[in-house]
Design an enzyme around this catalytic site. Sequence first.
Site, PDB file in Angstrom:
ATOM      1  N   TYR A  37      -8.734   6.973 -44.846  1.00 24.13           N
ATOM      2  CA  TYR A  37      -8.468   6.231 -43.614  1.00 24.13           C
ATOM      3  C   TYR A  37      -9.483   5.105 -43.439  1.00 24.13           C
ATOM      4  CZ  TYR A  37      -7.896   5.388 -38.565  1.00 24.13           C
ATOM      5  OH  TYR A  37      -7.687   4.805 -37.340  1.00 24.13           O
ATOM      6  N   ASP A  38     -10.755   5.459 -43.645  1.00 22.26           N
ATOM      7  CA  ASP A  38     -11.808   4.452 -43.503  1.00 22.26           C
ATOM      8  C   ASP A  38     -11.635   3.309 -44.494  1.00 22.26           C
ATOM      9  OD1 ASP A  38     -14.401   6.852 -42.682  1.00 22.26           O
ATOM     10  OD2 ASP A  38     -12.932   5.803 -41.450  1.00 22.26           O
ATOM     11  N   SER A  83      -3.653  -3.891   0.794  1.00 26.05           N
ATOM     12  CA  SER A  83      -2.307  -3.921   0.226  1.00 26.05           C
ATOM     13  C   SER A  83      -1.313  -4.000   1.378  1.00 26.05           C
ATOM     14  CB  SER A  83      -2.067  -2.705  -0.648  1.00 26.05           C
ATOM     15  OG  SER A  83      -2.147  -1.550   0.133  1.00 26.05           O
ATOM     16  N   GLU A 115       7.910 -14.966   2.129  1.00 26.00           N
ATOM     17  CA  GLU A 115       7.446 -15.391   0.806  1.00 26.00           C
ATOM     18  C   GLU A 115       7.990 -14.453  -0.253  1.00 26.00           C
ATOM     19  OE1 GLU A 115       3.033 -16.004   2.684  1.00 26.00           O
ATOM     20  OE2 GLU A 115       3.178 -15.442   0.607  1.00 26.00           O
ATOM     21  N   LYS A 117       7.474 -11.762  -3.053  1.00 24.28           N
ATOM     22  CA  LYS A 117       6.437 -10.802  -3.465  1.00 24.28           C
ATOM     23  C   LYS A 117       6.418 -10.806  -4.986  1.00 24.28           C
ATOM     24  CE  LYS A 117       4.528  -6.295  -2.444  1.00 24.28           C
ATOM     25  NZ  LYS A 117       3.966  -6.046  -3.740  1.00 24.28           N
ATOM     26  N   ASP A 119       5.377  -9.940  -8.704  1.00 24.70           N
ATOM     27  CA  ASP A 119       4.929  -8.727  -9.390  1.00 24.70           C
ATOM     28  C   ASP A 119       3.934  -9.095 -10.480  1.00 24.70           C
ATOM     29  OD1 ASP A 119       4.804  -6.076  -9.717  1.00 24.70           O
ATOM     30  OD2 ASP A 119       6.676  -5.856 -10.820  1.00 24.70           O
ATOM     31  N   ARG A 138      -8.325  -7.835  -8.043  1.00 29.57           N
ATOM     32  CA  ARG A 138      -8.382  -7.097  -6.784  1.00 29.57           C
ATOM     33  C   ARG A 138      -9.164  -5.798  -6.955  1.00 29.57           C
ATOM     34  NH1 ARG A 138      -5.106  -3.015  -4.533  1.00 29.57           N
ATOM     35  NH2 ARG A 138      -5.351  -2.919  -2.291  1.00 29.57           N
ATOM     36  N   TYR A 229      -1.323 -17.597  -2.053  1.00 29.44           N
ATOM     37  CA  TYR A 229      -0.627 -17.340  -0.785  1.00 29.44           C
ATOM     38  C   TYR A 229      -1.540 -17.061   0.392  1.00 29.44           C
ATOM     39  CZ  TYR A 229      -1.110 -12.777  -3.119  1.00 29.44           C
ATOM     40  OH  TYR A 229      -1.577 -11.694  -3.820  1.00 29.44           O
ATOM     41  N   LYS A 292       5.241 -12.423   6.895  1.00 29.37           N
ATOM     42  CA  LYS A 292       3.943 -12.552   7.570  1.00 29.37           C
ATOM     43  C   LYS A 292       4.109 -13.225   8.929  1.00 29.37           C
ATOM     44  CE  LYS A 292       1.594 -13.030   3.149  1.00 29.37           C
ATOM     45  NZ  LYS A 292       0.989 -13.941   2.170  1.00 29.37           N
ATOM     46  N   LYS A 316      10.853  -4.380   0.047  1.00 32.64           N
ATOM     47  CA  LYS A 316      11.079  -4.154  -1.379  1.00 32.64           C
ATOM     48  C   LYS A 316      12.570  -4.166  -1.699  1.00 32.64           C
ATOM     49  CE  LYS A 316       8.119  -2.667  -3.916  1.00 32.64           C
ATOM     50  NZ  LYS A 316       6.799  -2.190  -4.247  1.00 32.64           N
ATOM     51  N   CYS A 410       2.607  29.420 -20.024  1.00 29.91           N
ATOM     52  CA  CYS A 410       1.982  28.102 -20.108  1.00 29.91           C
ATOM     53  C   CYS A 410       2.152  27.540 -21.519  1.00 29.91           C
ATOM     54  CB  CYS A 410       0.500  28.218 -19.764  1.00 29.91           C
ATOM     55  SG  CYS A 410      -0.430  26.722 -20.125  1.00 29.91           S
ATOM     56  N   CYS A 413      -1.763  27.715 -23.053  1.00 27.66           N
ATOM     57  CA  CYS A 413      -2.552  28.940 -23.261  1.00 27.66           C
ATOM     58  C   CYS A 413      -1.695  30.195 -23.233  1.00 27.66           C
ATOM     59  CB  CYS A 413      -3.668  29.028 -22.235  1.00 27.66           C
ATOM     60  SG  CYS A 413      -3.059  29.322 -20.569  1.00 27.66           S
ATOM     61  N   CYS A 428       0.041  27.500 -14.024  1.00 25.51           N
ATOM     62  CA  CYS A 428      -0.734  28.312 -14.939  1.00 25.51           C
ATOM     63  C   CYS A 428      -1.996  28.686 -14.165  1.00 25.51           C
ATOM     64  CB  CYS A 428      -1.101  27.503 -16.185  1.00 25.51           C
ATOM     65  SG  CYS A 428      -2.334  28.332 -17.185  1.00 25.51           S
ATOM     66  N   CYS A 433      -7.678  27.582 -18.657  1.00 25.85           N
ATOM     67  CA  CYS A 433      -6.622  27.014 -19.512  1.00 25.85           C
ATOM     68  C   CYS A 433      -7.100  25.690 -20.101  1.00 25.85           C
ATOM     69  CB  CYS A 433      -5.357  26.787 -18.700  1.00 25.85           C
ATOM     70  SG  CYS A 433      -4.127  25.819 -19.582  1.00 25.85           S
TER      71      CYS A 433
HETATM   72  S1  IVH Z   1      -0.431 -11.085   0.960  1.00 24.34           S
HETATM   73  C1  IVH Z   1      -3.425  -8.679   3.107  1.00 24.34           C
HETATM   74  N1  IVH Z   1       1.557 -12.229  -0.270  1.00 24.34           N
HETATM   75  O1  IVH Z   1       1.165  -7.533  -3.323  1.00 24.34           O
HETATM   76  C2  IVH Z   1      -2.110  -9.173   2.613  1.00 24.34           C
HETATM   77  N2  IVH Z   1       0.518 -10.389  -1.351  1.00 24.34           N
HETATM   78  O2  IVH Z   1       1.335  -4.842  -2.190  1.00 24.34           O
HETATM   79  C3  IVH Z   1      -1.860  -8.844   1.180  1.00 24.34           C
HETATM   80  N3  IVH Z   1       1.477  -9.841  -3.548  1.00 24.34           N
HETATM   81  O3  IVH Z   1      -2.255  -6.889  -3.217  1.00 24.34           O
HETATM   82  C4  IVH Z   1      -1.683 -10.016   0.361  1.00 24.34           C
HETATM   83  N4  IVH Z   1       2.982 -11.425  -3.568  1.00 24.34           N
HETATM   84  O4  IVH Z   1      -1.447  -8.596  -4.966  1.00 24.34           O
HETATM   85  C5  IVH Z   1       0.646 -11.255  -0.326  1.00 24.34           C
HETATM   86  N5  IVH Z   1       3.306 -13.379  -1.241  1.00 24.34           N
HETATM   87  C6  IVH Z   1       2.404 -12.411  -1.295  1.00 24.34           C
HETATM   88  C7  IVH Z   1       2.311 -11.530  -2.408  1.00 24.34           C
HETATM   89  C8  IVH Z   1       1.354 -10.522  -2.394  1.00 24.34           C
HETATM   90  C9  IVH Z   1       2.460 -10.411  -4.238  1.00 24.34           C
HETATM   91  C10 IVH Z   1       0.707  -8.657  -3.993  1.00 24.34           C
HETATM   92  C11 IVH Z   1      -0.775  -8.734  -3.738  1.00 24.34           C
HETATM   93  C12 IVH Z   1      -1.067  -7.538  -2.874  1.00 24.34           C
HETATM   94  C13 IVH Z   1       0.094  -6.656  -3.117  1.00 24.34           C
HETATM   95  C14 IVH Z   1       0.339  -5.747  -1.934  1.00 24.34           C
END
Ligand code: IVH
Length: 667
Positions: A37-38, A83, A115, A117, A119, A138, A229, A292, A316, A410, A413, A428, A433
């Site tokens: 392997y090495d 969050s 706005e 959100k 990902d 963060r 944002y 917001k 969501k 289990c 174990c 268990c 274990c």
């Molecule tokens: S505002 C204090 N705006 O979602 C307000 N966050 O689930 C929080 N995210 O940690 C931030 N799009 O990383 C804000 N248009 C948006 C966003 C947003 C994505 C993320 C952000 C936050 C997480 C919260």
Amino acid sequence: MASNKAQKEIEKLRTEIQRHDVLYYAEDRPEISDREYDRLMQRLKDLESRRPEWATPDSPTQRVAGKVQEKFAAATHRAPMLSLDNTYNADELWDFHNRVVKNIGSASDVEYVVENKIDGLGVALTYEDGRFVRGATRGDGIKGEDVTANLKTIKSIPEEIPDDKREGIRELEVRGEVYMRKSGFKELNDQRIAVGLAPFANLRNSAAGSLRLLDHKITATRPLDILVYQIGYMDREPFATQVEVFDKLKSMGFPTNRRDLCKNLEGVIKLIEQWKAEKESLDYDVDGLVIKVNSIKYQEKLGSTAKHPRWAVAYKFETEQAQTKILDIVCQVGRTGSITPVANLEPVQVSGSTVARATLHNEDEIRRKDVRVGDTVIIEKAGEVIPKVVQVVEIPGESRGEPFVMRSDCPECKTPLHRAEGEAAWRCVNAACPAQLKERLWHFASRKAMDVDHLGPAIVDQLVDKEMVKTFSDLYKLKLEDLASLERMAEKSAQNLVDALEKSKTAGFDRLLFALGIRLVGQRAAAVLAQSYGSMENLLKADADELGEIMEIGPGIAQSLVDFFDEEINREEIRRLSELGIVMQAEVRETSGKLKGKQFVLTGTLESLSRESAKEKIQEQGGRITTSVSKKTDYVVAGADPGSKLTKAEKLGVPVLNEEEFKKLLD
Ligand code: IVH
């Protein structure tokens, strides 16, 4: 011609080494000796050093256990990065709106900004005198990682804000989301597949992975971008509205998130379907909307809970589902011995990621859904959570396998499993274990707990199997020779692990509390407890009533703590850890600490500071905040419309401070 040959050999070596890693680490049936392997590894290293342009961070040469991983420096955020609370339907949005209206106590129409959100991953960008000086992830919301060099590779982040656009701001912290472009993602994965690497599972993971690479030159090749944002901090009067924040950020040169102003909540709800339909055409992943309150004055009045702002909420989009087949059902042993049945699936794409396993939760769930090996099922994935099996799809004419039978022992174990009355999980109950111990050690060493670098699952497995480690404290007694005797452990790696263990001793009281794996004590609770009590010594003296009174702790966690500390075996382990030099004292955050040990209850609305900042100020000076008034309360701070807590304080003779008096006490 020659180089083509070398490249082919590199690819072949990588694939081969990966196969041997799987055989060795996952399947326990190596086909070649360590020496062979090495040799393969050495050959790959030689080739890569001759052709640096072909080295990738994912090459086996870059990720073998024992490679020194210089960590990023920690970056403490000026204000916590919170969050968002989630909503999933219009009713929940109306609930949010009603709370907003009630809290600001105005007419029923409130302007909202909608706005996307995004990902990706949240970051904070700090500017001093208009220059980009620091960027951080963060992290846990309080502390992130300093990834400035990597962020500087994202071209759309301005290096400098023109003086005439700075609005007189000297210190500015801008918040936004780093994401991976959908368009570049496919190409990146195609390249990985071509060289025998596993493709990234989804956009968010690959964005996070790319931003946290140690070599920013590689980050520069990744299709990352940002949309901002929010302003996290600035040394200037706040702007009047969220819309104005967007306009200013834009004129300073930042790429800003998509936004729309709505006169009221009806307007917001009207937008949802339209934005949902449009999200597919964007070059980034959107998992919902963020709503917001537009007025910053109202935002400040609303403040935040420990976790979420009260002036914003996420909406969501519903989760995506997919159809696939169950190949096998296996049982996993968790940290506390609970057994979770898990389905191995024919891999399938859901919401942009490949899913090959899904949880079946427990025996009753499997019965209820009558899930069997060989069945075609619908699975779904919602955000962070592990995919789950939703239902079986009956295919006419297709014969099915036998009904699922839960195993009675289990898987590790072989101790007979036990199911307590009223509980869903089989357990268990063998405290020794090995599977549980492995999970506990793994949790103890994990990044968010004691953060012991180099202590991966393969090593934990060996340490437990060879009975070298039975408790957390045993880890700290391991000597260099002990570790070097393990398979696949060069002396250098053994030394790295010894060093990492030594370093973890000062991880901090909050991390230790989390690492101990006390039921219900998550990161947040651990942090609150560490801050409130300051040391293990103090915490051990607390009783359930007192603990339950602490904001964010509550009776469940309190009881769990008391149960844990009541066990002599746990107290003994804590003593041993302490003797071995593990730090059990919180970093003293207090400036003067003059409120040390004092218990506060806040009630009513304060004029000049939000509840969140009042809380922070008390904690900074060593005080504690509890939710209800008792004889133990030292002060009740009463703002406008105080309510029953004030009455109770007066009845019990607890000193009541008005806003002026409170501020005097703080100064
Ligand atoms: S505002 C204090 N705006 O979602 C307000 N966050 O689930 C929080 N995210 O940690 C931030 N799009 O990383 C804000 N248009 C948006 C966003 C947003 C994505 C993320 C952000 C936050 C997480 C919260």
